[in-house]
Design an enzyme around this catalytic site. Structure first.
Site, PDB file in Angstrom:
ATOM      1  N   GLU A   1      -1.389 -12.803   4.408  1.00  0.00           N
ATOM      2  CA  GLU A   1      -2.019 -12.219   5.597  1.00  0.00           C
ATOM      3  C   GLU A   1      -2.812 -13.298   6.315  1.00  0.00           C
ATOM      4  O   GLU A   1      -3.824 -13.773   5.810  1.00  0.00           O
ATOM      5  CB  GLU A   1      -2.935 -11.061   5.171  1.00  0.00           C
ATOM      6  CG  GLU A   1      -3.579 -10.405   6.356  1.00  0.00           C
ATOM      7  CD  GLU A   1      -3.881  -8.933   6.133  1.00  0.00           C
ATOM      8  OE1 GLU A   1      -3.168  -8.260   5.377  1.00  0.00           O
ATOM      9  OE2 GLU A   1      -4.851  -8.485   6.739  1.00  0.00           O
TER      10      GLU A   1
ATOM     11  N   TYR B   1     -11.029   4.233   3.566  1.00  0.00           N
ATOM     12  CA  TYR B   1     -12.290   4.717   4.128  1.00  0.00           C
ATOM     13  C   TYR B   1     -12.253   6.203   4.499  1.00  0.00           C
ATOM     14  O   TYR B   1     -13.203   6.719   5.087  1.00  0.00           O
ATOM     15  CB  TYR B   1     -12.661   3.881   5.362  1.00  0.00           C
ATOM     16  CG  TYR B   1     -12.871   2.412   5.051  1.00  0.00           C
ATOM     17  CD1 TYR B   1     -14.090   1.955   4.528  1.00  0.00           C
ATOM     18  CD2 TYR B   1     -11.857   1.477   5.241  1.00  0.00           C
ATOM     19  CE1 TYR B   1     -14.281   0.609   4.230  1.00  0.00           C
ATOM     20  CE2 TYR B   1     -12.041   0.129   4.941  1.00  0.00           C
ATOM     21  CZ  TYR B   1     -13.245  -0.293   4.432  1.00  0.00           C
ATOM     22  OH  TYR B   1     -13.434  -1.623   4.124  1.00  0.00           O
TER      23      TYR B   1
ATOM     24  N   HIS C   1      -4.457   7.129  13.507  1.00  0.00           N
ATOM     25  CA  HIS C   1      -3.956   5.900  14.121  1.00  0.00           C
ATOM     26  C   HIS C   1      -2.510   5.620  13.703  1.00  0.00           C
ATOM     27  O   HIS C   1      -1.655   5.303  14.507  1.00  0.00           O
ATOM     28  CB  HIS C   1      -4.867   4.733  13.732  1.00  0.00           C
ATOM     29  CG  HIS C   1      -5.135   4.639  12.242  1.00  0.00           C
ATOM     30  ND1 HIS C   1      -5.453   5.731  11.462  1.00  0.00           N
ATOM     31  CD2 HIS C   1      -5.108   3.591  11.375  1.00  0.00           C
ATOM     32  CE1 HIS C   1      -5.610   5.357  10.209  1.00  0.00           C
ATOM     33  NE2 HIS C   1      -5.416   4.066  10.131  1.00  0.00           N
TER      34      HIS C   1
ATOM     35  N   ASP D   1      -0.314  -3.161  10.207  1.00  0.00           N
ATOM     36  CA  ASP D   1      -1.619  -3.679   9.848  1.00  0.00           C
ATOM     37  C   ASP D   1      -2.661  -2.790  10.492  1.00  0.00           C
ATOM     38  O   ASP D   1      -2.526  -2.391  11.647  1.00  0.00           O
ATOM     39  CB  ASP D   1      -1.793  -5.126  10.303  1.00  0.00           C
ATOM     40  CG  ASP D   1      -2.701  -5.836   9.331  1.00  0.00           C
ATOM     41  OD1 ASP D   1      -2.216  -6.255   8.268  1.00  0.00           O
ATOM     42  OD2 ASP D   1      -3.908  -5.916   9.608  1.00  0.00           O
TER      43      ASP D   1
ATOM     44  N   ASN E   1       0.853  -1.200   0.000  1.00  0.00           N
ATOM     45  CA  ASN E   1       0.000   0.000   0.000  1.00  0.00           C
ATOM     46  C   ASN E   1       0.885   1.245   0.000  1.00  0.00           C
ATOM     47  O   ASN E   1       1.440   1.634   1.025  1.00  0.00           O
ATOM     48  CB  ASN E   1      -0.906  -0.045   1.249  1.00  0.00           C
ATOM     49  CG  ASN E   1      -1.906   1.093   1.289  1.00  0.00           C
ATOM     50  OD1 ASN E   1      -1.639   2.167   0.777  1.00  0.00           O
ATOM     51  ND2 ASN E   1      -3.045   0.835   1.911  1.00  0.00           N
TER      52      ASN E   1
HETATM   53  P1  IMP Z   1      -4.043  -3.849   5.597  1.00  0.00           P
HETATM   54  O1  IMP Z   1      -3.172  -3.569   4.428  1.00  0.00           O
HETATM   55  O2  IMP Z   1      -4.476  -5.247   5.742  1.00  0.00           O
HETATM   56  O3  IMP Z   1      -3.464  -3.276   6.860  1.00  0.00           O
HETATM   57  O4  IMP Z   1      -5.395  -3.098   5.285  1.00  0.00           O
HETATM   58  C1  IMP Z   1      -5.736  -1.943   5.875  1.00  0.00           C
HETATM   59  C2  IMP Z   1      -7.075  -1.493   5.292  1.00  0.00           C
HETATM   60  O5  IMP Z   1      -7.740  -0.742   6.325  1.00  0.00           O
HETATM   61  C3  IMP Z   1      -6.878  -0.520   4.123  1.00  0.00           C
HETATM   62  O6  IMP Z   1      -6.864  -1.180   2.904  1.00  0.00           O
HETATM   63  C4  IMP Z   1      -8.089   0.384   4.289  1.00  0.00           C
HETATM   64  O7  IMP Z   1      -9.226  -0.260   3.758  1.00  0.00           O
HETATM   65  C5  IMP Z   1      -8.256   0.462   5.812  1.00  0.00           C
HETATM   66  N1  IMP Z   1      -7.420   1.550   6.359  1.00  0.00           N
HETATM   67  C6  IMP Z   1      -6.343   1.438   7.179  1.00  0.00           C
HETATM   68  N2  IMP Z   1      -5.825   2.636   7.467  1.00  0.00           N
HETATM   69  C7  IMP Z   1      -6.566   3.522   6.814  1.00  0.00           C
HETATM   70  C8  IMP Z   1      -6.483   4.937   6.700  1.00  0.00           C
HETATM   71  O8  IMP Z   1      -5.587   5.618   7.237  1.00  0.00           O
HETATM   72  N3  IMP Z   1      -7.427   5.503   5.931  1.00  0.00           N
HETATM   73  C9  IMP Z   1      -8.423   4.783   5.322  1.00  0.00           C
HETATM   74  N4  IMP Z   1      -8.527   3.473   5.368  1.00  0.00           N
HETATM   75  C10 IMP Z   1      -7.595   2.832   6.115  1.00  0.00           C
END
Ligand code: IMP
Length: 202
Positions: free
Chosen positions: A46, A158, A185, A81, A14
């Site tokens: 994951e 989001y 966060h 995460d 990301n």
């Molecule tokens: P991860 O890559 O599994 O940690 O996925 C985190 C997911 O949570 C992201 O793809 C978003 O959908 C959501 N998310 C986490 N942090 C944010 C943020 O700062 N803004 C908006 N969505 C977030």
């Protein structure tokens, strides 16, 4: 890069997360770049775990294996995460945020929340850094509510439907990157990590 800066490899596909971390940690003397293997971010598996910390732990192990024996081995590795937890939906989408975002999108969440008065939610981030043989963990939470409609084009995920309590009614999608990092966060977890690594802020 200054001679006193510390290079950190962020293992994430990301790029939004990578640039948020890179912009934020610059002031603490870190130089964050995306971990690339063969020019691409590695596909880390994951695990379907309920706890974000378990996911972070597993991804750090996978990333360490990938850099083992290469010249990247000497650099600290960061993994993060995160997810959106909505009170009315018993914490959904939580650890499944990324999957849910691609499947039902922001409109899907807004539909699930139609007519719901309790719109409380929070973002949570778990961060792990593997450095010099040790693991450092930190967490950050940002409380807010789900808006009635999407607003703003900044940020990612989001952000257009999440209104943090700490700012005056704007969604994260309407914040500048610096405003978001101050209350987010991820910003909070990153700040904690910078303290644990004991680097003075500049
Ligand atoms: P991860 O890559 O599994 O940690 O996925 C985190 C997911 O949570 C992201 O793809 C978003 O959908 C959501 N998310 C986490 N942090 C944010 C943020 O700062 N803004 C908006 N969505 C977030």
């Amino acid at each position: 890069m200054g001679s006193d800066s510390v290079n950190i490899l962020f293992a994430s596909g990301n790029t939004h997360k990578v640039s948020e971390a890179s912009n934020f940690l610059k002031q603490f003397g870190f130089n964050v770049s995306q971990l690339l293997i063969g020019g691409k971010p590695p596909d880390l598996i994951e695990p379907q775990a309920e706890l974000l910390e378990e996911i972070v732990q597993s991804k750090i192990s996978q990333a360490r294996e990938l850099v083992s024996g290469t010249k990247m081995e000497e650099y600290p590795i960061m993994v993060e995460d995160s997810g959106l937890f909505i009170d009315h939906l018993a914490g959904f989408p939580g650890p499944y945020s990324s999957f849910v975002e691609t499947k039902i999108g922001l409109d899907g969440i807004l539909r699930l929340m139609e007519g719901v008065s309790n719109r409380e939610a929070h973002y949570r981030a778990s961060l792990g850094v593997y450095i010099s043989g040790s693991m450092i963990f930190s967490e950050g939470t940002c409380r807010g509510k789900i808006s009635n409609k999407a607003a703003g084009n900044n940020g990612f995920g989001y952000d257009p439907i999440f209104i943090p309590h700490e700012l005056n009614g704007r969604t994260c999608g309407q914040l500048t990157p610096d405003e978001k990092s101050l209350i987010s966060h991820r910003g909070k977890a990153l700040k904690e990590v910078s303290k644990l690594l004991n680097l003075p802020s500049k």
